[in-house]
Design a protein around this motif. Structure first.
Motif: not given
Ligand code: CU
Length: 544
Positions: A508-518
């Motif tokens: 995924l392009r955003l390395s902090k994708w999971k934090e962004t979703m959470e």
């Protein structure tokens, strides 16, 4: 205003079908299909009574026959006329329900707003297919019944249980059976154990609808996307072509029909094309191949939709000797003439009431609420916007066709807008997440390794949603062998292809994708039987 005199039609040969036929006329005005969740309790009960009555009258099972009859099915699935075949099917079903008595004469099939239910699943307001879907709970749920398989129109169907709650207590599995010879239950899998599929997420549906550039591609994209995902997740009866036996089918397909209506509205507008123009427009009708090398659909092609128990002695639905003639006789049976719902001839024209996230798609098309089209800012990231399953782990497309997006239409009038969705907290969270991710993606340096594509941000959002499903909502898996066989599916669900690709070669392009979703959507949500925050529209309608 036309007369609403009731006639009586009996099919003496079978001795089974004998019910009043109300004239399907304009007394109700234009048909408006609404989200099931926006119906009043009385409207929900009325619709369920109509389902019961149609089963008692012997009409209901005839629609299952048409969906499974060989020549009919060849035009219904894995083929470019998927949308229009089912549109005709739904209109005939709706006419049949309307014929069952004066109280039903203005009824419409309610749609299952899956983007909204997915939003609630994302925020953790509900978790399982059953807890996220009030109509499943209102129509018998999935855990109370008897343990038996049922031979539906000649094919044995199993499930976790044979559900006996209303309206399924009236279900009869074959035209030749009646009364105590009927199963009086319908097989379902345990839907408290099935998470709501990611393919119904706003970002995924957006990609399924707006990446394609013509009707056959859009139809295929939705059929292989949310359409198949919902059938496969429900499993049991809904995982087979006997699926119209489950009343959920009609509301699922009303939603598919709404999505393809949004596609046309956003590409060519609704109510804008003459019949001659409809027959030759990339967004309404283009000649396309039939299955198994049996020729082409052309502008004058007519629908094949035949009933007959277990496929024997099939009769075309709108032939004068068909037991369903009254319900189909006034609907245009030429595919091209079914393309625009607000200009279908006679009493068949209809529209949808929309709001919330699906309302955004309907009213703004590929433009987010801020007014800027997501695709305008693509900086070149992914190569497979047009079809998430087409390319995997390759370095992009070499065609520039996919980079051009047709203009969106500002014309909103054909839909009825329900603004009561506007303050829905779940829809708002999805919208806020879309905005944040859009801004974050725009700050990233351009990815020169890939061709620019339209809707690159939303394609990336769909990838995030698929990974989230995989890590936080029970996983992403290939279809079962049974489902592949039943639906003739050869490709895995788009989310499976996406997750495999992310894991194998393209993170995924955003390395902090999971934090962004959470920030918006909790990761750990346990599957449950009921929603954790039932809103006022979730009033159970009780048993009859
Ligand atoms: Cu179908």
């Amino acid at each position: 205003m036309k007369s609403s005199v009731l006639g009586l039609v009996c099919v003496f040969a079978l001795g089974l079908l004998c019910a009043p036929i109300a004239e399907v006329d304009g007394a109700c005005g234009q048909r408006v299909r609404k989200s099931y969740d926006r119906l009043t309790v009385d409207e929900k009960r009325l619709y369920r009574r109509a389902l019961q009555k149609s089963m008692d009258a012997g009409y209901y099972i005839k629609f299952v026959e048409m969906h499974t009859e060989k020549m009919s099915e060849m035009e219904a699935h894995r083929v470019c006329m998927f949308t229009y075949w089912h549109r005709y099917f739904l209109l005939g079903f709706e006419n049949m329900l309307r014929s069952l008595g004066p109280e039903f004469k203005c009824i419409t099939v309610p749609y299952w707003d899956q983007i909204q239910q997915n939003a609630r699943a994302m925020t953790g307001a509900c978790s399982s297919m059953e807890s996220c879907t009030p109509m499943i709970r209102d129509w018998g749920g999935s855990t109370k019944g008897v343990y038996k398989n049922v031979v539906i129109n000649g094919v044995e169907i199993g499930g976790s249980i044979c559900v006996t709650g209303s309206p399924l207590d009236r279900f009869c599995e074959a035209s030749s059976r009646k009364d105590n010879g009927c199963a009086k239950c319908l097989p379902r899998d345990n839907l408290q154990q099935q998470p709501f599929p990611a393919m119904a997420n706003y970002a995924s549906v957006y990609r399924q609808l707006f990446a394609p550039q013509n009707l056959p591609d859009a139809s295929e994209s939705v059929e292989e996307g949310m359409h198949n995902a919902i059938h496969a997740t429900l499993g049991s009866t809904m995982g087979t072509f006997q699926s119209p036996a489950d009343p959920i089918f009609w509301s699922h397909h009303a939603y598919v029909d709404l999505l393809l209506t949004i596609f046309l509205k956003c590409r060519a507008g609704l109510g804008k094309l003459s019949d001659a123009q409809k027959a030759n427009n990339p967004y309404t009708f283009v000649s396309c191949p039939k299955r198994e090398n049996t020729g082409m659909f052309i502008a004058s092609s007519k629908i094949t939709m035949r009933n007959g128990e277990s496929g024997a002695n099939p009769i075309q639905a709108n032939a004068p000797n068909s037991p369903l003639y009254a319900f189909f006789k006034d609907i245009p049976d030429q595919y091209a003439l079914l393309s625009d719902i607000i200009t279908i001839g006679g009493s068949s024209r209809y529209t949808y009431q929309v709001g919330g996230l699906v309302g955004q798609l309907a009213l703004n098309c590929d433009k987010p609420p801020s007014g800027r089209r997501l695709g305008e800012y693509s900086s070149g990231t992914q190569g497979e916007a047009a079809n998430a399953t087409r390319v995997r782990c390759e370095s992009g497309l070499n065609s520039d066709d996919d980079a051009k997006s047709p203009p969106s239409s500002p014309e909103n009038a054909p839909f009825q807008v329900d603004s009561s969705y506007d303050n829905d907290v779940h829809a708002k969270k999805v919208t806020a997440w879309v905005h944040e991710v859009t801004e974050l993606l725009r700050k990233l340096p351009e990815d020169k390794s890939r061709e620019p594509v339209p809707h690159a941000e939303v394609v990336e959002m769909e990838r995030m949603v698929c990974m989230f499903q995989d890590q936080c909502r029970g996983g992403v898996a290939d279809y079962s062998d049974e489902f592949k066989k039943a639906f003739g599916v050869t490709k895995p669900p788009p989310c499976k292809t996406i997750v495999d690709e992310i894991n194998e070669c393209r993170p995924l392009r955003l390395s902090k994708w999971k934090e962004t979703m959470e920030k918006y959507f909790p990761c750990n949500v346990a599957l449950a039987a009921a929603p954790t925050d039932p809103d006022t529209n979730e009033t159970p309608i009780g048993d009859l």
